[in-house]
Scaffold this active site. Structure first.
Site, short mmCIF file in Angstrom:
data_model
loop_
_atom_site.label_atom_id
_atom_site.label_comp_id
_atom_site.label_asym_id
_atom_site.label_seq_id
_atom_site.Cartn_x
_atom_site.Cartn_y
_atom_site.Cartn_z
N ASP A 43 0.86 -1.17 0.00
CA ASP A 43 0.00 0.00 0.00
C ASP A 43 0.91 1.24 0.00
O ASP A 43 2.13 1.14 0.10
CB ASP A 43 -0.94 -0.02 1.22
CG ASP A 43 -2.25 0.72 0.96
OD1 ASP A 43 -2.25 1.68 0.16
OD2 ASP A 43 -3.27 0.35 1.57
N GLU A 54 -10.67 6.48 4.64
CA GLU A 54 -9.67 5.86 5.51
C GLU A 54 -9.80 6.34 6.95
O GLU A 54 -10.90 6.49 7.47
CB GLU A 54 -8.27 6.03 4.92
CG GLU A 54 -8.19 5.35 3.53
CD GLU A 54 -6.80 5.28 2.94
OE1 GLU A 54 -5.84 4.99 3.66
OE2 GLU A 54 -6.68 5.49 1.71
#
Length: 624
Positions: A305, A511
């Site tokens: 990521d 997020e």
């Protein structure tokens, strides 16, 4: 030897060299895939191999950098665009300019450009924005997901991009998590069904060889199943945190959709920021290499990521040498650096020289990256053109998104006890009130990961239809529609409205910025419900990325609809409210009474929800 003979020999030598160049195995699409990979890898220097493992952000990806460091991949972070409201042509020109830097290297290995297309091509102005996954899980319709994958692939290709960081196959077990809307369901079986988006994006796997990546040509894109594994199970839903669960739980709840993804030929898999029982997934060799690569036989590449290896340590980047060693040793093939690429290149090079990282690990990574690039035809057609530009936001794709909206709505209440159902609403009536923060706000309707990472506010963000506009489009010409975002009680009482539509919910987030301990409807939503529903028959439409606190208001509400984050095609909401189509959606998430109950999932021993998993009232469409 005469001058003529020398010239002839020289010409023959040149011809021989040209012929040899023309038959480089790795450039010949007729050669078997394995032979092409071996041939190219035999020609590569260590520097060129390391470059393939590096993914950098477009803002630092000049053609010169691509050429000098042999960079293998580039990405757009959330909201990273070549220009505001950029056209497909602007996107294609940018991608091609970067690509030309890669093609100018000694071996001409094309870079692969990736982008988050998590509910349609969501960074791009004018693209079709589909409902977020939390709504799509409600549909329980794998064929719909496949068609959404096909449409998304075409829109991404319209901008010259061949790779998407989607789908997210997290199983969100706690709605307090800020990424819960990226998850199809709390039930892994629904998430498994929804992996049908992968053949939509990539094309149908022509062979039954398990784990082999597949991308079916220029109308398709490489997909990325994420985030491996357990991202939706963190303690209290805290983003990037620790998933505390035994092996049976991890493999029984969070792993199953990865079997489907690998079996469907997913090209890449992204590792999760989260930890499993204290060990960061970016450092988990047992699961990344031992299980995913060796046991599941996944043959595509594993990608980190954004700054994922940096975040192995707390705070991030505390010990970068360790982060590089742990991440590469775990089995991560491509590192989303995304800015400090020289630091990464120098560090991995140093560790190879010191024999800390074996060349065999580097070769495994590069082989996997090249396998995907060869499979998707990047070597044959590395440069994009504008042949798909008309696909961006096309009428067909918007109709598909509208269908997805209709199927994703869940009717939670329809009429007070003993009263007649309120829905479907009559189109022909005197005067109706539309109220609420989310009624005329396209950005709120789309949520996070839309145009920017965190999402926006207002209607000038992209092209689409707000719920208010959809209502006006749908009612009879004689019906008066009055819009007031937050009317007071007097306004409502004196307005002589036949009924009201109140659209409230959560503001956009993404997020960790969406992590929430209270899960409330944002102000002034609750007071709008009170002011309107206390005086006139009302349907409340909740626009949110997850179940929110609604129990205190339910008794005053006549009808209640969960619309999740429907995207640009708000017309799908009006289609169903007014009975052109019936409500069919069933909850793919448990709707709690109080946050004190969380986490609470279907099958738990103490299960006392406001609306249980699988609940959803139905209506029949009006007969024309």
């Amino acid at each position: 030897m005469g001058t003529l003979s020398k010239i002839l020999c020289l010409l023959l030598l040149c011809c021989a060299m040209a012929a040899a160049q023309g038959t480089l195995k790795y450039k010949d699409p007729k050669q078997p895939l394995g032979a092409r990979i071996r041939d190219l890898m035999n020609r590569m220097t260590l520097e060129e191999k390391i470059g393939q493992m590096v993914q950098i952000e477009r803002s630092v990806a000049t053609p010169e950098v691509m050429k000098k460091y042999f960079i293998g991949s580039v990405l757009s972070g959330g909201g990273s665009v070549p220009a505001q409201k950029a056209t497909p042509e602007t996107w294609v020109n940018m991608v091609n300019q970067i690509q030309k830097g890669s093609l100018s290297t000694r071996l001409g290995i094309p870079m692969i450009y990736g982008i988050d297309a998590v509910h349609g091509h969501n960074n791009v102005y004018g693209a079709t924005i589909f409902p977020h996954n939390v709504g799509l899980g409600v549909t329980r319709d794998p064929n719909l997901l496949k068609r959404i994958g096909e449409a998304t692939a075409l829109e991404v290709r319209a901008t010259g991009i061949p790779y998407v960081f989607a789908p997210c196959i997290a199983v969100c077990r706690d709605p307090r998590w800020g990424r819960c809307y990226e998850s199809y369901s709390e039930d892994y079986r629904i998430v498994q069904q929804m992996t049908e988006i992968i053949p939509g994006l990539q094309g149908d796997l022509p062979t039954k060889r398990r784990g082999v990546p597949f991308v079916g040509g220029k109308t398709k894109v490489a997909a990325c199943a994420k985030h491996f594994v357990g991202d939706g199970g963190t303690v209290r839903g805290i983003d990037e945190n620790n998933t505390v669960i035994n092996e049976q739980g991890l493999f029984g709840i969070h792993m199953p959709a990865y079997y489907n993804a690998v079996n469907k030929g997913v090209a890449t898999i992204m590792v999760s920021y989260s930890a499993w029982n204290g060990l960061r997934m970016h450092a988990n060799k047992e699961l990344v290499t031992g299980f995913l690569k060796n046991k599941l036989k996944f043959r595509g590449f594993v990608i980190s990521d954004w700054q994922g290896i940096d975040r192995i340590t707390t705070p991030p980047h505390l010990n970068y040498s360790y982060s590089v060693y742990a991440g590469i040793s775990a089995g991560i093939d491509m590192i989303m650096v995304p800015f400090n690429y020289t630091e990464f290149i120098d560090e991995i090079n140093s560790q190879i020289q010191k024999k800390l990282i074996p060349i065999s690990r580097i070769d495994d990574a590069v082989k996997r990256i090249l396998r995907v690039k060869f499979t998707m035809g990047l070597f044959e057609e590395p440069l994009a053109d504008l042949s798909f530009a008309n696909q961006l936001g096309s009428k067909e794709h918007r109709e598909l998104a509208r269908e997805a909206v209709r199927k994703s709505l869940v009717l939670l209440k329809n009429g007070k006890t003993g009263a007649k159902p309120l829905l479907p609403l009559p189109k022909k009536t005197g005067k109706i009130l539309v109220a609420g923060t989310h009624a005329d706000n396209l950005a709120y309707q789309c949520g996070g990961w839309t145009i920017t990472w965190q999402g926006l506010n207002g209607n000038d963000v992209t092209i689409g239809t707000t719920i208010l506009t959809a209502v006006k489009n749908t009612v009879a010409p004689t019906t008066q529609v009055v819009y007031s975002q937050n009317p007071d009680a007097n306004f409502v009482q004196s307005g002589k409205f036949d009924y009201a539509i109140v659209v409230v919910g959560e503001p956009p987030y993404a997020e960790m910025f969406g992590d929430s301990t209270n899960l409330t409807i944002s102000e002034p939503g609750p007071s709008t419900i009170k002011n309107v529903c206390g005086s006139v028959k009302c349907v409340v439409v909740v626009v949110s990325g997850r179940p929110v606190v609604i129990q205190p208001y339910v008794s005053t509400i006549d009808a209640l609809v969960a619309a999740w984050l429907p995207g640009t095609e708000g017309q799908g909401v009006a289609d169903t409210l007014f009975g052109d189509y019936g409500f069919t959606g069933k909850l793919a998430r448990t709707w709690f009474k109080s946050v004190k109950q969380l986490p609470m999932n279907v099958g738990d021993r103490s299960y006392d929800p406001l609306y249980p998993f699988g609940f959803g009232l139905t209506t029949k469409p009006y007969k024309l």
